[in-house]
Design an enzyme around this catalytic site. Structure first.
Site, PDB file in Angstrom:
ATOM      1  N   GLU A   1      -2.688  -5.265   0.526  1.00  0.00           N
ATOM      2  CA  GLU A   1      -2.221  -6.469  -0.174  1.00  0.00           C
ATOM      3  C   GLU A   1      -2.796  -7.723   0.477  1.00  0.00           C
ATOM      4  O   GLU A   1      -3.334  -8.609  -0.193  1.00  0.00           O
ATOM      5  CB  GLU A   1      -0.695  -6.526  -0.155  1.00  0.00           C
ATOM      6  CG  GLU A   1      -0.093  -7.885  -0.449  1.00  0.00           C
ATOM      7  CD  GLU A   1       1.167  -8.140   0.367  1.00  0.00           C
ATOM      8  OE1 GLU A   1       1.112  -8.907   1.349  1.00  0.00           O
ATOM      9  OE2 GLU A   1       2.212  -7.555   0.029  1.00  0.00           O
TER      10      GLU A   1
ATOM     11  N   ASP B   1      -0.463  -2.591  -5.551  1.00  0.00           N
ATOM     12  CA  ASP B   1      -0.768  -4.022  -5.661  1.00  0.00           C
ATOM     13  C   ASP B   1      -2.030  -4.353  -4.883  1.00  0.00           C
ATOM     14  O   ASP B   1      -2.792  -5.253  -5.253  1.00  0.00           O
ATOM     15  CB  ASP B   1       0.412  -4.889  -5.214  1.00  0.00           C
ATOM     16  CG  ASP B   1       0.824  -4.682  -3.772  1.00  0.00           C
ATOM     17  OD1 ASP B   1       0.533  -3.605  -3.200  1.00  0.00           O
ATOM     18  OD2 ASP B   1       1.463  -5.595  -3.207  1.00  0.00           O
TER      19      ASP B   1
END
Length: 366
Positions: free
Chosen positions: A60, A119
């Site tokens: 991330e 993500d």
């Protein structure tokens, strides 16, 4: 008279253009100044350091750093970030190990959890796609396409007429006694990224369905009297429901990693407001954002709330969380934001939320 009117129109257009250029330049300069501070505080040789969590690095954070480097027009830093990410975190299947914990070797051997976090893939691919457009490097887009394909193969799950995003390749899905249970994290649905990545996918409709499913899930995740979404939610369905093209399934907070509206879910309103596609349905977007406006009206606004017990944190929102509020109000209500300064008093995540919020406003202003 016609000549005079043409001259006036031309003058107005030139003036408007100069004003827009001036505003854009001012916003770009502000972002670059903030990124210079971010780079000095949190980027070490292509590795984004999470100062709030034992100086680990994760996919991330690498994605955020790459996004910010593109926006700041800093290709050298972008390349250093991508090189470290690719050489250290990338797995053989094209996904990324999600966490690197500093160790003596300073290599991939420092990875203490090889599972991925979706993500991370979405942010990294999105940053690469934006970089290819900004600097005209076709290799970046090819790298983005490879990641998109890996996500499609291992992380997108079709259920009835919906497409779900697994948070990681393994550890989030189980099936017992005819019931399917899956933990989801709606902050992993980076709505503007999903829309852009669909343009380089061989299956763009799956990404369109993923976007649509995210909005449907959020519509059913207004938990507690605060009606807020949680960091994590458990999705349950039965094999019988799987045959119903309309059924989505049950959403519950039982046995989830975190039933809070907290440091994950704070990204949801930002990513929702950021998405031009989501804003096409004004009524739905307004409905989904209404609980956040009500939450932010609390003075001071607590950083988190447990949506099962309604117990709120004893400390207020961080500067990064406040930046999310500023960005949503800027995009949706045309309020002028005054951004907090990124400095040594901020940890990695708060600084990242601040730059992410500035980027969202910049994207929508242009």
């Amino acid at each position: 008279m016609v000549t005079f009117l043409k001259a006036v129109k031309s003058t107005l257009l030139i003036g408007l253009t100069l004003l827009l250029v001036s505003c854009s330049t001012k916003e770009d300069s502000a972002f670059r100044a903030q990124f210079i501070a971010y780079k000095a505080l949190f980027i070490d040789g292509g590795r984004v350091v999470d100062t709030g969590n034992d100086d680990v690095s994760h996919s991330e954070g690498q994605g955020y750093g790459m996004l910010f480097a593109v926006a700041a027009d800093d290709q050298a830093t972008f390349d250093a970030l991508w090189r470290w990410t690719k050489h250290t975190l990338m797995r053989d299947d094209g996904l990324f190990s999600w966490r690197y914990r500093p160790c003596a070797d300073n290599s991939a051997s420092c990875i203490d959890d090889p599972n991925n976090a979706s993500d991370g893939e979405i942010l990294i691919a999105w940053a690469l796609l934006r970089a290819s457009k900004k600097w005209g490097v076709s290799a970046y887009q090819q790298d983005a396409s490879d990641i998109v394909r890996a996500v499609e193969q291992k992380l997108l799950v079709e259920h009835n007429n919906h497409v779900l995003l697994l948070p990681g390749e393994y550890g989030f899905t189980s099936e017992q006694e005819g019931k399917v249970s899956m933990q989801l994290n709606l902050s992993y649905w980076v709505f503007p990224a999903i829309t852009e990545l669909s343009t380089i996918s061989a299956s763009p409709l799956r990404w369109a369905k993923l976007h649509e499913t995210g909005l449907t899930l959020l519509s059913n995740m207004q938990f507690s009297s605060y009606r807020l979404p949680s960091d994590w939610v458990r999705f349950k369905t039965t094999k019988m429901q799987r045959n119903d093209n309309q059924a989505l399934g049950e959403l519950t907070l039982n046995n989830v990693l975190s039933p809070e509206f907290g440091f994950n879910a704070i990204r949801i309103p930002l990513q929702l407001a950021w998405s031009q596609k989501a804003r096409e349905d004004n009524a739905l977007t307004d409905k989904l954002l209404a609980p956040f406006y009500a939450w932010w009206a609390l003075t001071p606004t607590p950083a988190t709330v447990n949506l099962q017990t309604e117990q709120t944190a004893e400390y207020p929102m961080t500067k990064g969380m406040q930046s999310v509020e500023l960005a949503v109000n800027s995009i949706m209500k045309s309020k002028t934001p005054v951004w907090p300064e990124i400095n040594r008093n901020m940890d990695y995540y708060s600084a990242s939320l601040t730059l992410l919020s500035m980027l969202a406003v910049s994207d929508n202003a242009s």
